[in-house]
Design an enzyme around this catalytic site. Structure first.
Site, PDB file in Angstrom:
ATOM      1  N   HIS A 177      54.269  89.720  64.716  1.00 38.60           N
ATOM      2  CA  HIS A 177      54.623  90.371  63.459  1.00 38.60           C
ATOM      3  C   HIS A 177      53.963  91.744  63.418  1.00 38.60           C
ATOM      4  CE1 HIS A 177      56.622  86.966  61.616  1.00 38.60           C
ATOM      5  NE2 HIS A 177      55.633  86.185  61.990  1.00 38.60           N
ATOM      6  N   CYS A 219      58.698  93.673  64.157  1.00 36.69           N
ATOM      7  CA  CYS A 219      59.328  94.545  63.172  1.00 36.69           C
ATOM      8  C   CYS A 219      58.740  95.956  63.310  1.00 36.69           C
ATOM      9  CB  CYS A 219      59.045  94.026  61.760  1.00 36.69           C
ATOM     10  SG  CYS A 219      59.817  92.427  61.427  1.00 36.69           S
TER      11      CYS A 219
END
Lengths: 341, 516
Positions: A177, A219
């Site tokens: 992440h 991301c």
């Protein structure tokens, strides 16, 4: 009330002053593109240039997530591990960092296994995997120490060190992440783009790599390579700023997503590659389709001075054994017939 | 309305507020500053720069009888073609940037026609335009070097290459009397640069690992059975020990401090049976052999540093492979860069021949140069003479040390967030001290160098430099975004700052009210 407001403003100002201490260390590099190019050119010339000749290949594969619902990140890393091993990089030249809390997780309907596809055709967690850093060993500090080799040599075994030199090509893969110029490590800490950039600078100065392929699937991944400034680095990310990266599909029996899109399509391409493949890095990058990936993968090439259409895939994903067949010559060499004293 | 405070209460409050401020200013602030300041021990950066310049200037080692170090060359005008001597020099240094030559070889190019007041250069470079093909690029006759330039058009590359061929080939290296004219002996593809990838980096100690690798397939095989017999195992060990003894008492012993060895027996399970080996035998190519090596999971050569000493150990691995069968009478052998060598047995195992091959492979891996003579023959491959090698290896280590120290200097200067512990400074000081000791030895007689004292000091300097730059406590502080700092400091300091400031403000206001 006015008095209280004035005091609060004073307190805020004091905090601003105190917290600005040391913030200068990571300002944007104070050089423009032309200066950067000249700097890189000087660096390359001083090192004899990147001629494409490397003598060995290494891989650093990191899944920065933990917990069951991040199953796919571990599968991503294990998929890449399997691929580079298939193409010839031995375990001794792979550093694998995983939380490793999925295969034996009580929630795993298939204990002892990790799959990257709903058809469950391939168990990534089969025998013959070597995890170098697992669980809570996977930290930002450990990661940066592995890259820069600033480890305690008395207690760190050689298998857990990145023993590269100036002839080594390194494939660095991160998944987890992330956000704008940061990447989360195990939900406890972050590593910033500046830190990785400075680590690469240290690696360059201490001649710890010939070329680096930096690949990140998170991301806003492309922001992570925006601060690099060392030569001979080819960077690729799965998504741009303010863009998320997505999983590809879930396994209804496992109950979670099992692979991410960017990694899935990389693997789809790499399945066509074998040790003698003539496919080039440009072919890989040209295969990225934003419609399929659901994000805009980015490639940074300004720090890399070779033409991507002339860089074989195996320069990073495979291994090089510089084999020289000996000539038939009985005259030369150390005389083995000398008498032993 | 609140009752007015007594004078004693006001005085007490004033004292309390001022006490809190005193603690905050005289204890809190220094403590905060000390704990948030990155500890950076000063490193002698100027001393490192001095050493770098010293090496570039040749360490004061110019000798008339030793042209391999620092040489002055007068370049005639007809070589210049608008190119400066500096450009030629830079190009030559680029060509020489190899382990074995750039350490010991630096040129001072002067314009021969405009060298007024300077000491006469030893050699003169002359250029002649020629359209003859094939061009004899360079001819060296005594102290005159003539470079043929095609069609009177010179370039820094052509001139530098000419000098490179002449000096490095004809004047610099060891058994120069054994060499004839050199036909691109130092070319990047076949000469010195190729040895970089073979692992010719100097190490103070060498460990040889000999492995007898026996292929086992489903058919079993008489060869495997014979190789597993105690007699064969003993013979294997005896021959390996002979190699070791020969090296230990031979020339190799003169420039390394120790040579150790071990033997091992391993098994290669060929799951595809004989087909797998048949594929290799039918098409013996680097790619096929490389694929076969992958299945052996070979370890690359890495320099081991033991805890007991600061020296580096180079490990070379040699594998004698007994395939399930062989249709060849002769064995096949190959060398692997940065690893070692392999001999694949022919139809009948021949251990003495294999050991001779290992000897050649050791020579190839450790010898710095390989010459092809113009008449088509090859120069005798020998290890360099002791004193020459010791000098070259010494300077090579010094160059490694200064490169590492310069890298440290650049990192310390550019990464201000990096902590620099005191151990780093101590290691740098040690490296510099060893450096000076090595240079003193280099400047003295050959005899002292022959005893490898200079080499030991230089190797120690390189080792200390590496330990300094890889010190585990010299880590970069993590980058913390500005907004994160606000988020941490505001709730931490706000509850403290607000009452302190309010109290101080009240004290000041009350003091002003008292004044008429």
């Amino acid at each position: 009330m006015n008095e209280l407001l004035r005091i609060l403003l004073l307190a805020l100002a004091a905090c601003l002053v105190l917290s600005s201490k040391g913030v200068k260390g990571h300002e944007e590099p104070a050089f423009d593109n032309e200066t950067l190019q000249r700097f890189l050119s000087d660096q390359l010339e001083a090192r004899g240039g990147a001629t494409g000749k490397h003598a060995n290949n290494w891989a650093v594969l990191v899944s920065t997530s933990r917990f069951w619902f991040n199953y796919r990140h571990l599968a991503n890393a294990l998929s890449m591990y399997r691929t580079v091993k298939r193409l010839g990089i031995p375990d001794s030249q792979i550093i694998l960092m995983l939380a490793d809390d999925v295969a034996c997780n009580p929630r795993n309907a298939f204990p002892g296994t990790v799959y990257n596809n709903a058809d469950r055709a391939l168990d990534l967690y089969s025998n013959n995997i070597e995890v170098d850093y697992r669980g809570y060993e996977v930290t930002v500090d450990t990661f940066l120490r592995v890259l820069t080799d600033k480890v305690d040599r008395r207690t760190t075994p050689r298998s857990k060190r990145l023993l590269t030199d100036e002839n080594s090509n390194i494939f660095i893969y991160l998944t987890g992440h992330g956000g704008n110029e940061f990447l989360k490590f195990q939900d406890a800490e972050e590593v910033s783009a500046f830190d990785i950039a400075d680590a690469f600078a240290q690696m360059w100065e201490t001649k710890r790599y010939h070329e680096i392929l930096f690949m990140i699937d998170t991301c806003q991944a492309n922001t992570m390579y925006s601060k690099f400034y060392s030569p001979n680095i080819l960077a690729v990310g799965s998504s741009e700023l303010d863009e998320s990266s997505y999983s590809h599909h879930a396994d209804s029996d496992v109950g979670v997503a099992v692979i991410d899109r960017f990694t899935y399509y990389n693997l789809e391409f790499l399945e066509k590659v074998d040790k003698g493949s003539e496919l080039m890095m440009k072919d890989l990058f040209d295969s990225y389709d934003p419609v399929k990936i659901h994000s805009h993968a980015g490639v940074r090439t300004d720090l890399y001075n070779r033409n991507l259409s002339e860089v074989p895939i195996t320069d990073f994903f495979g291994n090089v054994q510089a084999v020289e067949i000996d000539e038939d010559d009985d005259e030369e060499g150390i005389n083995m017939e000398e008498t032993v004293h | 309305m609140l009752p007015s405070e007594s004078t004693e209460a006001i005085v007490l409050r004033r004292k309390v507020v001022l006490s809190f401020w005193a603690v905050f200013v005289f204890l809190g602030l220094p403590l905060w500053f000390h704990t948030t300041t990155i500890h950076r021990t000063p490193v002698p950066l100027s001393a490192i720069e001095t050493l770098d310049n010293e090496l570039k200037d040749g360490l004061g080692l110019s000798r008339d009888d030793d042209p391999g170090l620092h040489i002055a060359v007068g370049v005639k005008k007809n070589c210049l073609y608008g190119i400066t001597t500096r450009e030629i020099s830079d190009e030559l240094q680029r060509l020489l940037r190899t382990e074995w030559t750039s350490s010991v070889f630096s040129l001072d190019l002067v314009d021969a026609d405009e060298c007024s007041g300077c000491s006469m250069p030893k050699y003169t470079l002359n250029c002649i335009g020629s359209d003859r093909t094939p061009l004899p690029k360079t001819i060296s006759e005594g102290l005159e070097i003539t470079v043929y330039i095609p069609s009177n058009h010179g370039s820094k590359e052509i001139i530098a290459n000419g000098l490179y061929d002449a000096f490095v080939g004809d004047f610099l290296f060891f058994n120069k009397h054994d060499l004839g004219s050199i036909d691109r002996a130092m070319s990047p593809t076949t000469g010195i640069l190729s040895t970089m990838y073979r692992g010719a980096t100097y190490a103070d100690a060498i460990h040889l690992s000999f492995t007898l690798l026996i292929a086992l397939d489903s058919s079993g095989g008489e060869r495997a059975i014979e190789a597993l017999s105690p007699e064969f195992q003993t013979e294997w060990r005896v021959h390996a020990e002979k190699v070791w003894n020969t090296l230990k008492f031979g020339e190799l012993n003169r420039y390394v401090s120790s040579i150790t060895f071990d033997t091992d027996v391993g098994f290669q399970y060929m799951t595809d049976g004989s087909d797998e080996w048949a594929r290799v035998e039918q098409d013996v190519s680097s790619d096929k052999l490389s694929s076969l090596l992958d299945t052996w999971d070979l370890q690359p050569i890495t320099l081991l540093t033991t805890s007991s000493n600061s020296s580096a150990v180079k490990v070379l691995q040699f594998v004698y492979f007994l395939p399930p069968y062989s249709t060849n009478t002769k064995s096949l052998s190959f060398t692997v860069a940065n690893w070692g060598g392999v001999v694949m047995a022919g139809d009948s195992p021949d251990l003495p021949a294999a050991m001779r091959t290992f000897g050649r492979q050791i020579d190839k891996l450790l010898s710095p140069v390989s010459f092809s003579l113009a008449n088509g023959s090859k120069s005798r491959k020998t290890l360099p003479h002791r004193h020459e090698f010791a000098r070259i290896a010494t300077i090579m280590n010094l160059r490694g040390a200064i490169e590492t120290l310069s890298a440290l200097s650049r990192l310390v200067t550019s990464l201000q967030e990096m902590a620099v512990p005191s151990t780093v400074r101590d290691l740098v000081d040690s490296a510099i001290k060893e450096w000076h000791s090595a240079v003193v030895n280099l400047r003295s007689d050959f005899d002292q160098v022959a005893e490898n004292q200079g080499l030991r000091h230089a190797a120690a300097a390189a080792q200390f430099a590496r330990q300094a730059v890889f010190d585990k406590d010299m880590m970069l502080n993590m980058f913390v975004p500005f907004e994160h700092k606000i988020a941490v400091y505001l709730p931490l300091l706000g509850p403290v700052i607000v009452p302190l400031v309010a109290g101080l403000r009240r004290v000041v206001v009350e003091s002003r009210k008292k004044e008429p």
